[in-house]
Design an enzyme around this catalytic site. Structure first.
Site, mmCIF file in Angstrom:
data_model
loop_
_atom_site.group_PDB
_atom_site.id
_atom_site.type_symbol
_atom_site.label_atom_id
_atom_site.label_comp_id
_atom_site.label_asym_id
_atom_site.label_seq_id
_atom_site.Cartn_x
_atom_site.Cartn_y
_atom_site.Cartn_z
ATOM 1 N N LYS A 144 0.880 -1.176 -0.027
ATOM 2 C CA LYS A 144 -0.167 -0.028 -0.036
ATOM 3 C C LYS A 144 0.953 1.278 0.056
ATOM 4 O O LYS A 144 2.065 1.090 0.538
ATOM 5 C CB LYS A 144 -0.797 -0.019 1.213
ATOM 6 C CG LYS A 144 -1.852 -0.908 1.370
ATOM 7 C CD LYS A 144 -2.718 -0.704 2.705
ATOM 8 C CE LYS A 144 -3.874 -1.567 2.695
ATOM 9 N NZ LYS A 144 -4.879 -1.645 1.813
ATOM 10 N N ARG A 194 -10.095 -11.451 2.073
ATOM 11 C CA ARG A 194 -11.041 -12.642 1.396
ATOM 12 C C ARG A 194 -10.263 -14.170 1.672
ATOM 13 O O ARG A 194 -10.999 -15.336 1.658
ATOM 14 C CB ARG A 194 -11.389 -12.348 -0.037
ATOM 15 C CG ARG A 194 -10.327 -12.062 -0.949
ATOM 16 C CD ARG A 194 -10.592 -11.332 -2.004
ATOM 17 N NE ARG A 194 -10.899 -9.774 -1.994
ATOM 18 C CZ ARG A 194 -11.044 -9.071 -2.846
ATOM 19 N NH1 ARG A 194 -11.451 -9.231 -4.180
ATOM 20 N NH2 ARG A 194 -11.220 -7.853 -2.418
HETATM 21 N N1 BES Z 1 -7.982 -3.620 4.360
HETATM 22 C C1 BES Z 1 -8.380 -3.263 3.258
HETATM 23 C C2 BES Z 1 -9.702 -2.500 2.907
HETATM 24 C C3 BES Z 1 -9.740 -1.148 3.524
HETATM 25 C C4 BES Z 1 -9.367 -0.226 2.921
HETATM 26 C C5 BES Z 1 -10.275 -1.096 4.942
HETATM 27 C C6 BES Z 1 -9.527 1.171 3.378
HETATM 28 C C7 BES Z 1 -10.320 0.086 5.490
HETATM 29 C C8 BES Z 1 -9.951 1.353 4.730
HETATM 30 C C9 BES Z 1 -8.268 -4.632 2.271
HETATM 31 O O1 BES Z 1 -7.475 -5.781 2.686
HETATM 32 C C10 BES Z 1 -7.673 -4.071 1.001
HETATM 33 O O2 BES Z 1 -6.665 -3.697 0.970
HETATM 34 N N2 BES Z 1 -8.548 -4.344 -0.172
HETATM 35 C C11 BES Z 1 -8.113 -3.779 -1.383
HETATM 36 C C12 BES Z 1 -8.582 -4.842 -2.302
HETATM 37 C C13 BES Z 1 -8.384 -4.755 -3.810
HETATM 38 C C14 BES Z 1 -6.832 -4.960 -3.917
HETATM 39 C C15 BES Z 1 -8.960 -5.790 -4.612
HETATM 40 C C16 BES Z 1 -9.080 -2.578 -1.565
HETATM 41 O O3 BES Z 1 -10.193 -2.391 -1.288
HETATM 42 O O4 BES Z 1 -8.293 -1.632 -2.322
HETATM 43 MN MN MN Z 2 -5.238 -5.379 2.038
#
Ligand code: BES
Ligand code: MN
Ligand code: ZN
Length: 488
Positions: free
Chosen positions: A267, A341
């Site tokens: 990230k 997931r």
């Molecule tokens: N933990 C994050 C989701 C999240 C984002 C929670 C912002 C709280 C605030 C999750 O694991 C994630 O990174 N999801 C990605 C998925 C994508 C790579 C398909 C996302 O939502 O960007």
């Molecule tokens: Mn994530």
């Protein structure tokens, strides 16, 4: 920790640092919601000066004035209830007032408390508002030490039950917030499992912890793959409350990523700042099971905490790795940041093996959830009946959840050329795509998926009973679902 009692004592004569009184925002100006127990003269003079004090009665407005001679308390805390007096507006008004009382010793709550619902709402709001996270910071004032909730019902069975329920909710929400706010240096899968062990001690909840060796032996390929980039290995924690003569069996599954760096699909720094909250689902499941046990609900509840730290270490999984889940499904991991997931898929399979009557999972799963519904409203997907149970429970307890579809056509985007399924699909509708991925692992079980990515963590200023940081949002709804099942 704040001690809360209900009492029939005259609030005007109760000696305390503060007396909390509600103000509604009426059509023609502020309206004092003074209880009948307060002296008429005091009420009339206070009501008359509200406009001059600049008090409107809007939500989150808290104004302090000297109490004057007819009241035993030192100051009056006027708290805005907003245009309508509902259980949730009372909860928020009590929360905002009590939050502002940090640093004082005691206060009497003279808010509307004329039926058991109102008593419960005021008590819940007060206890949730009294929260402070003081594990590392030693300089903030402590929450108000003692609260006395004035109600003519104080000696009735209904008021006692409402107070016990509020206490269970207050304890549960505090437990969730403490875990979410904990620094990920201190909270990692094994230490989370230890916290769970300590929390269930002395209760009717039984705990089982699977370590990385047992996870491998039992085929939990998703949890292991996510955890393999961290020096701190993953865990699967099962917490079970099984009363005699249970009316139903509910399984609750929580995402417990103690820190989500994204893994090798790293990230950006800004997006990582709040990622210690990525275990909010698991914390909520743990404390919902404990609350159900504390209230002795006649429902069997099995909680599953899927715990891993998502890190980009040398042993981390790679984008394009293919992993095998607990049920044998193969997954092409296209993006290691879509890790929730993977851990949930494994835990959902394990939960469904016990054939519960319904399965609910709760997770900070997608950024798309935040885009769609913002930071105060959660999303719920799943099979019609359980999704409906969640929505009616949320309405009942005063949390905001909104229904979302699982459109079959989006499943196409999860197709992989090399494995049964990929862990990433269309960016548009990303919350629904994540839901469709989870759906693959629940089989025919009645199921609901709660995405609380936005509401789990409050990055803005505190409001109502919600502090900055971990919120505990979702616990009241899950507990509400179990209470509904208990009443059937
Ligand atoms: N933990 C994050 C989701 C999240 C984002 C929670 C912002 C709280 C605030 C999750 O694991 C994630 O990174 N999801 C990605 C998925 C994508 C790579 C398909 C996302 O939502 O960007
Ligand atoms: Mn994530
Ligand atoms: Zn995550």
């Amino acid at each position: 920790m704040t001690d809360l009692k209900v009492s029939t004592k005259d609030p005007a004569r109760t000696d305390a640092d503060a007396i909390v009184i509600g103000v509604a925002a009426g059509d023609d100006g502020p309206r004092l919601l003074a209880s009948a127990q307060l002296p008429k003269k005091t009420v009339a003079s206070l009501a008359a000066i509200l406009p001059a004090l600049g008090v409107s009665g809007k939500a989150d407005e808290v104004v302090r004035v000297p109490a004057g001679e007819e009241l035993a308390a030192t100051v009056i805390v006027l708290t805005g209830v907003g245009p309508e007096v509902t259980a949730e507006s009372l909860r928020r008004a009590a929360g905002a007032a009590v939050r502002s009382l940090a640093g004082t010793a005691d206060a009497v709550l003279a808010l509307p408390a004329d039926d058991a619902d109102q008593v419960g709402a005021v008590a819940e709001g007060a206890l949730m508002g009294a929260y402070r996270f003081d594990h590392y910071k030693t300089t903030d004032p402590a929450p108000v030490a003692r609260l006395e909730l004035a109600t003519p019902l104080a000696r009735t069975k209904e008021a006692r039950a409402a107070l016990a329920r509020a206490q269970a909710v207050g304890d549960g929400v505090r437990g969730v917030r403490d875990l979410v706010n904990a620094s990920p240096r201190h909270l990692y899968p094994a230490s989370f499992a230890d916290e769970a062990r300590a929390a269930v001690r002395g209760t009717k909840v039984k705990i089982t912890v699977l370590d990385e060796t047992e996870l491998a032996a039992q085929g939990f390929g998703g949890i292991l793959a996510v955890g393999q980039g961290s020096a701190r290995p993953p865990r699967l924690v099962k917490v079970a409350y099984a009363p005699a003569r249970a009316k139903a069996h509910y399984a609750l599954v929580g995402k417990g990523i103690t820190f989500d760096s994204g893994g090798l699909s790293l990230k950006p720094a800004k997006s990582m700042e709040t990622m210690k909250d990525d275990m909010a689902g698991a914390a909520t499941v743990l404390h919902t099971v404990l609350a159900a046990a504390a209230l002795e609900l006649p429902v069997r509840v099995t909680g599953w905490l899927a715990l891993a730290e998502n890190m980009p270490g040398g042993a981390a999984q790679r984008p394009s790795d293919v992993i095998t889940m607990r049920d044998g499904t193969t997954v092409e991991v296209l993006n290691t940041d879509a890790e929730g997931r993977l851990v949930l898929g494994d835990a959902l399979v394990a939960a469904c093996e016990e054939k519960p009557d319904a399965v609910l999972d709760i997770a900070t799963l997608t950024g798309a959830q935040v885009v769609a519904l913002g930071s105060r409203v959660g999303a719920v997907m799943g099979t019609d009946a359980v999704r409906g149970e969640v929505l009616s429970a949320a309405e009942q307890v005063g949390e905001q959840f909104w229904p979302m579809p699982l459109p079959a056509e989006l499943r196409e985007s999860l197709k992989s050329p090399v494995a049964d399924i990929a862990n990433m699909g269309d960016r548009f509708g990303g919350m629904l795509v994540a839901g469709l991925f989870l759906k693959e692992f629940v089989g025919a079980a009645p199921w609901a998926h709660l995405d609380i990515a936005g509401p789990a963590y409050n990055e803005s200023a505190a409001y109502g009973y919600t502090p900055k940081g971990g919120t505990g949002m979702g616990l009241r709804t899950l507990l509400g679902v179990l209470e509904q099942a208990a009443r059937r």
